[in-house]
Motif scaffolding. Sequence first.
Motif, PDB file in Angstrom:
ATOM      1  N   MET A   1       0.835  -1.222   0.000  1.00  0.00           N
ATOM      2  CA  MET A   1       0.000   0.000   0.000  1.00  0.00           C
ATOM      3  C   MET A   1       0.862   1.260   0.000  1.00  0.00           C
ATOM      4  SD  MET A   1      -3.506  -0.228   2.005  1.00  0.00           S
ATOM      5  CE  MET A   1      -3.005  -0.655   3.647  1.00  0.00           C
ATOM      6  N   LYS A   2       0.483   2.215  -0.863  1.00  0.00           N
ATOM      7  CA  LYS A   2       1.224   3.464  -0.966  1.00  0.00           C
ATOM      8  C   LYS A   2       0.366   4.576  -0.378  1.00  0.00           C
ATOM      9  CE  LYS A   2       4.183   3.581  -5.035  1.00  0.00           C
ATOM     10  NZ  LYS A   2       4.215   3.872  -6.444  1.00  0.00           N
ATOM     11  N   GLN A   3       0.895   5.377   0.512  1.00  0.00           N
ATOM     12  CA  GLN A   3       0.207   6.551   1.057  1.00  0.00           C
ATOM     13  C   GLN A   3      -1.199   6.239   1.531  1.00  0.00           C
ATOM     14  OE1 GLN A   3       1.890   9.587   0.427  1.00  0.00           O
ATOM     15  NE2 GLN A   3       3.353   8.822  -1.040  1.00  0.00           N
ATOM     16  N   GLY A   4      -1.428   5.051   2.038  1.00  0.00           N
ATOM     17  CA  GLY A   4      -2.764   4.732   2.546  1.00  0.00           C
ATOM     18  C   GLY A   4      -3.748   4.263   1.482  1.00  0.00           C
ATOM     19  N   PHE A   5      -3.309   4.067   0.239  1.00  0.00           N
ATOM     20  CA  PHE A   5      -4.222   3.553  -0.785  1.00  0.00           C
ATOM     21  C   PHE A   5      -4.251   2.030  -0.753  1.00  0.00           C
ATOM     22  CE2 PHE A   5      -3.167   7.745  -2.582  1.00  0.00           C
ATOM     23  CZ  PHE A   5      -4.443   8.224  -2.783  1.00  0.00           C
ATOM     24  N   SER A   6      -5.373   1.448  -1.165  1.00  0.00           N
ATOM     25  CA  SER A   6      -5.495  -0.009  -1.156  1.00  0.00           C
ATOM     26  C   SER A   6      -4.596  -0.598  -2.253  1.00  0.00           C
ATOM     27  CB  SER A   6      -6.944  -0.407  -1.413  1.00  0.00           C
ATOM     28  OG  SER A   6      -7.302  -0.040  -2.728  1.00  0.00           O
ATOM     29  N   ALA A   7      -4.290  -1.896  -2.103  1.00  0.00           N
ATOM     30  CA  ALA A   7      -3.424  -2.552  -3.088  1.00  0.00           C
ATOM     31  C   ALA A   7      -4.067  -2.512  -4.471  1.00  0.00           C
ATOM     32  CB  ALA A   7      -3.166  -3.992  -2.663  1.00  0.00           C
ATOM     33  N   GLY A   8      -5.373  -2.701  -4.541  1.00  0.00           N
ATOM     34  CA  GLY A   8      -6.092  -2.680  -5.819  1.00  0.00           C
ATOM     35  C   GLY A   8      -5.983  -1.315  -6.484  1.00  0.00           C
ATOM     36  N   PHE A   9      -6.129  -0.269  -5.677  1.00  0.00           N
ATOM     37  CA  PHE A   9      -6.024   1.094  -6.215  1.00  0.00           C
ATOM     38  C   PHE A   9      -4.632   1.308  -6.814  1.00  0.00           C
ATOM     39  CE2 PHE A   9      -5.161   5.577  -6.196  1.00  0.00           C
ATOM     40  CZ  PHE A   9      -6.376   6.178  -6.517  1.00  0.00           C
ATOM     41  N   CYS A  10      -3.602   0.879  -6.057  1.00  0.00           N
ATOM     42  CA  CYS A  10      -2.220   1.072  -6.527  1.00  0.00           C
ATOM     43  C   CYS A  10      -1.963   0.275  -7.808  1.00  0.00           C
ATOM     44  CB  CYS A  10      -1.224   0.648  -5.452  1.00  0.00           C
ATOM     45  SG  CYS A  10      -1.328   1.673  -3.985  1.00  0.00           S
ATOM     46  N   ALA A  11      -2.588  -0.885  -7.936  1.00  0.00           N
ATOM     47  CA  ALA A  11      -2.359  -1.719  -9.127  1.00  0.00           C
ATOM     48  C   ALA A  11      -3.032  -1.113 -10.354  1.00  0.00           C
ATOM     49  CB  ALA A  11      -2.894  -3.124  -8.881  1.00  0.00           C
TER      50      ALA A  11
ATOM     51  N   LEU B   1       6.394  19.467 -10.037  1.00  0.00           N
ATOM     52  CA  LEU B   1       5.310  20.009 -10.868  1.00  0.00           C
ATOM     53  C   LEU B   1       5.832  20.951 -11.956  1.00  0.00           C
ATOM     54  CD1 LEU B   1       2.321  20.310  -8.417  1.00  0.00           C
ATOM     55  CD2 LEU B   1       2.887  18.525 -10.033  1.00  0.00           C
ATOM     56  N   ALA B   2       7.096  21.358 -11.842  1.00  0.00           N
ATOM     57  CA  ALA B   2       7.695  22.142 -12.940  1.00  0.00           C
ATOM     58  C   ALA B   2       7.610  21.354 -14.252  1.00  0.00           C
ATOM     59  CB  ALA B   2       9.146  22.479 -12.607  1.00  0.00           C
ATOM     60  N   GLU B   3       7.599  20.026 -14.152  1.00  0.00           N
ATOM     61  CA  GLU B   3       7.527  19.187 -15.375  1.00  0.00           C
ATOM     62  C   GLU B   3       6.110  19.116 -15.935  1.00  0.00           C
ATOM     63  OE1 GLU B   3       8.745  15.368 -13.963  1.00  0.00           O
ATOM     64  OE2 GLU B   3      10.614  16.162 -13.170  1.00  0.00           O
ATOM     65  N   LEU B   4       5.142  19.522 -15.145  1.00  0.00           N
ATOM     66  CA  LEU B   4       3.741  19.316 -15.532  1.00  0.00           C
ATOM     67  C   LEU B   4       2.953  20.615 -15.654  1.00  0.00           C
ATOM     68  CD1 LEU B   4       3.147  16.307 -13.155  1.00  0.00           C
ATOM     69  CD2 LEU B   4       3.273  16.194 -15.631  1.00  0.00           C
ATOM     70  N   THR B   5       3.675  21.748 -15.616  1.00  0.00           N
ATOM     71  CA  THR B   5       3.003  23.040 -15.792  1.00  0.00           C
ATOM     72  C   THR B   5       3.666  23.783 -16.954  1.00  0.00           C
ATOM     73  OG1 THR B   5       4.517  24.106 -14.234  1.00  0.00           O
ATOM     74  CG2 THR B   5       2.440  23.284 -13.335  1.00  0.00           C
ATOM     75  N   THR B   6       2.880  24.578 -17.665  1.00  0.00           N
ATOM     76  CA  THR B   6       3.427  25.311 -18.804  1.00  0.00           C
ATOM     77  C   THR B   6       4.374  26.427 -18.347  1.00  0.00           C
ATOM     78  OG1 THR B   6       1.493  26.765 -18.824  1.00  0.00           O
ATOM     79  CG2 THR B   6       1.421  24.849 -20.279  1.00  0.00           C
ATOM     80  N   PHE B   7       4.281  26.827 -17.070  1.00  0.00           N
ATOM     81  CA  PHE B   7       5.185  27.838 -16.514  1.00  0.00           C
ATOM     82  C   PHE B   7       6.582  27.238 -16.287  1.00  0.00           C
ATOM     83  CE2 PHE B   7       3.645  31.762 -13.943  1.00  0.00           C
ATOM     84  CZ  PHE B   7       4.580  32.567 -14.567  1.00  0.00           C
ATOM     85  N   ARG B   8       6.650  25.892 -16.195  1.00  0.00           N
ATOM     86  CA  ARG B   8       7.885  25.166 -15.870  1.00  0.00           C
ATOM     87  C   ARG B   8       8.422  25.596 -14.504  1.00  0.00           C
ATOM     88  NH1 ARG B   8       6.259  21.929 -18.892  1.00  0.00           N
ATOM     89  NH2 ARG B   8       6.611  21.936 -21.116  1.00  0.00           N
ATOM     90  N   ILE B   9       7.482  25.807 -13.572  1.00  0.00           N
ATOM     91  CA  ILE B   9       7.819  26.200 -12.200  1.00  0.00           C
ATOM     92  C   ILE B   9       6.996  25.312 -11.272  1.00  0.00           C
ATOM     93  CG2 ILE B   9       7.595  28.065 -10.476  1.00  0.00           C
ATOM     94  CD1 ILE B   9       7.836  30.091 -12.766  1.00  0.00           C
ATOM     95  N   GLY B  10       7.572  24.949 -10.124  1.00  0.00           N
ATOM     96  CA  GLY B  10       6.775  24.227  -9.125  1.00  0.00           C
ATOM     97  C   GLY B  10       7.536  23.081  -8.506  1.00  0.00           C
ATOM     98  N   GLY B  11       7.404  22.953  -7.189  1.00  0.00           N
ATOM     99  CA  GLY B  11       8.123  21.936  -6.420  1.00  0.00           C
ATOM    100  C   GLY B  11       7.468  20.565  -6.469  1.00  0.00           C
ATOM    101  N   PRO B  12       7.933  19.669  -5.589  1.00  0.00           N
ATOM    102  CA  PRO B  12       7.523  18.257  -5.639  1.00  0.00           C
ATOM    103  C   PRO B  12       6.125  18.001  -5.086  1.00  0.00           C
ATOM    104  CG  PRO B  12       8.987  18.634  -3.773  1.00  0.00           C
ATOM    105  CD  PRO B  12       8.899  19.946  -4.501  1.00  0.00           C
ATOM    106  N   ALA B  13       5.527  16.924  -5.585  1.00  0.00           N
ATOM    107  CA  ALA B  13       4.208  16.511  -5.099  1.00  0.00           C
ATOM    108  C   ALA B  13       4.024  15.026  -5.336  1.00  0.00           C
ATOM    109  CB  ALA B  13       3.108  17.276  -5.834  1.00  0.00           C
ATOM    110  N   THR B  14       3.141  14.435  -4.548  1.00  0.00           N
ATOM    111  CA  THR B  14       2.676  13.088  -4.857  1.00  0.00           C
ATOM    112  C   THR B  14       1.594  13.243  -5.913  1.00  0.00           C
ATOM    113  OG1 THR B  14       3.113  12.329  -2.619  1.00  0.00           O
ATOM    114  CG2 THR B  14       1.521  11.044  -3.905  1.00  0.00           C
ATOM    115  N   LEU B  15       1.784  12.546  -7.045  1.00  0.00           N
ATOM    116  CA  LEU B  15       0.847  12.689  -8.170  1.00  0.00           C
ATOM    117  C   LEU B  15       0.118  11.359  -8.394  1.00  0.00           C
ATOM    118  CD1 LEU B  15      -0.175  14.349 -10.676  1.00  0.00           C
ATOM    119  CD2 LEU B  15       1.643  13.211 -11.950  1.00  0.00           C
ATOM    120  N   ILE B  16      -1.189  11.429  -8.335  1.00  0.00           N
ATOM    121  CA  ILE B  16      -2.020  10.231  -8.528  1.00  0.00           C
ATOM    122  C   ILE B  16      -2.732  10.373  -9.865  1.00  0.00           C
ATOM    123  CG2 ILE B  16      -3.965   8.912  -7.561  1.00  0.00           C
ATOM    124  CD1 ILE B  16      -3.258  10.824  -4.968  1.00  0.00           C
ATOM    125  N   THR B  17      -2.593   9.402 -10.746  1.00  0.00           N
ATOM    126  CA  THR B  17      -3.357   9.429 -11.997  1.00  0.00           C
ATOM    127  C   THR B  17      -4.457   8.374 -11.894  1.00  0.00           C
ATOM    128  OG1 THR B  17      -1.348  10.080 -13.145  1.00  0.00           O
ATOM    129  CG2 THR B  17      -3.190   9.386 -14.522  1.00  0.00           C
TER     130      THR B  17
END
Length: 314
Positions: free
Chosen positions: A1-11, A20-36
Amino acid sequence: MKQGFSAGFCARNAIEERRLAELTTFRIGGPATLITVHHRDDLREALACQPLWLGKGANLLVGDAGPPRPVARLGRAFAEISERGLHDGRLLLHVGAAVDLAALLNRCLAAGWGGLEGLAGVPASIGGALRMNAGTAQRWFFDVVARVECVLPGEEQPRWLERREIPAAYRSCGLPAGTLFLGCELALTPDDPQRLRATAARLKAAKAASQPLALPSAGCVFKNPSRELPAGRLIDELGFKGARCGGAEVSTRHANFIVNPERRARAEDVVRLIRRIRRRAWQERGIALALEIETWGCPDELRADPAQLPEEET
Ligand code: EPU
């Protein structure tokens, strides 16, 4: 389990650490846990961690230390476009929130579905376009929306809202902050593809001529205070074009854009520039400029009464 998510959710979904600098058009922003979130059935579990929902990251400034909460985005299950038939001469099109607006527009232009060509050149996901009522001088996204599917804050079940129930206005969907959009139904008008393509090309060219599209930015930073006084003209008149704080610069092409030309600007640099602009607009013209862009993990003062802002730095 990651960050409290169920095993099924993680799978079934993706959970990763990203800057987040990699995911914004500004190319600015620090780290985050990203869930898709790829599966509809997993929405409930994702909503339980009260994430911040990310679209194309095109209208967003994220602080250098990252956002205060995990970030989530919608994946595969929300990336479909399907025709729902003709009603009263309008084509009803269901579009998931994870669809890219430019990709949708291309499909509409090719098929001869009119209504979105006024949004040519606007970088957004459909979820972001709904949230911000993205637009241009010609068209707002909600002009073509028939209904939306969303999850309201504090709720777990998606619901459909009809256009008349949504108080959309200039650059605002009018629904509570934290509303998650899953998709929408658009009502489009059959039209000549060649004519639609010509309109889209003309608007895109006008945008490219007046805006710094080749440089990282979050688009227009401030809402226009009025039709008579666009923020870009005001900031230009105040002499800010080319003004810099660290790696952030007021565009020399369009003064309502802050750009990150060398990709080394920190959120802190942008915040300082915004503070200077808001303070001067207030002191010299009595105008309280309001942010158009969304901010995560940035000081609250960006939205405060400009009369309360600290003295301008030299
Ligand atoms: N102007 C200046 N100096 C500048 C910039 C603009 O004098 O540095 C003047 C222009 O000459 C024009 C007026 O200000 O007379 C308005 O400028 P423009 O036509 O560029 O439109 P805008 O109001 O600044 C709006 C949207 C844009 C959208 C364009 C084109 C807002 C805040 N901005 O810009 O949206 O692309 O119309 O439709 O409503 C965005 O939302 O991120 C965005 C870029």
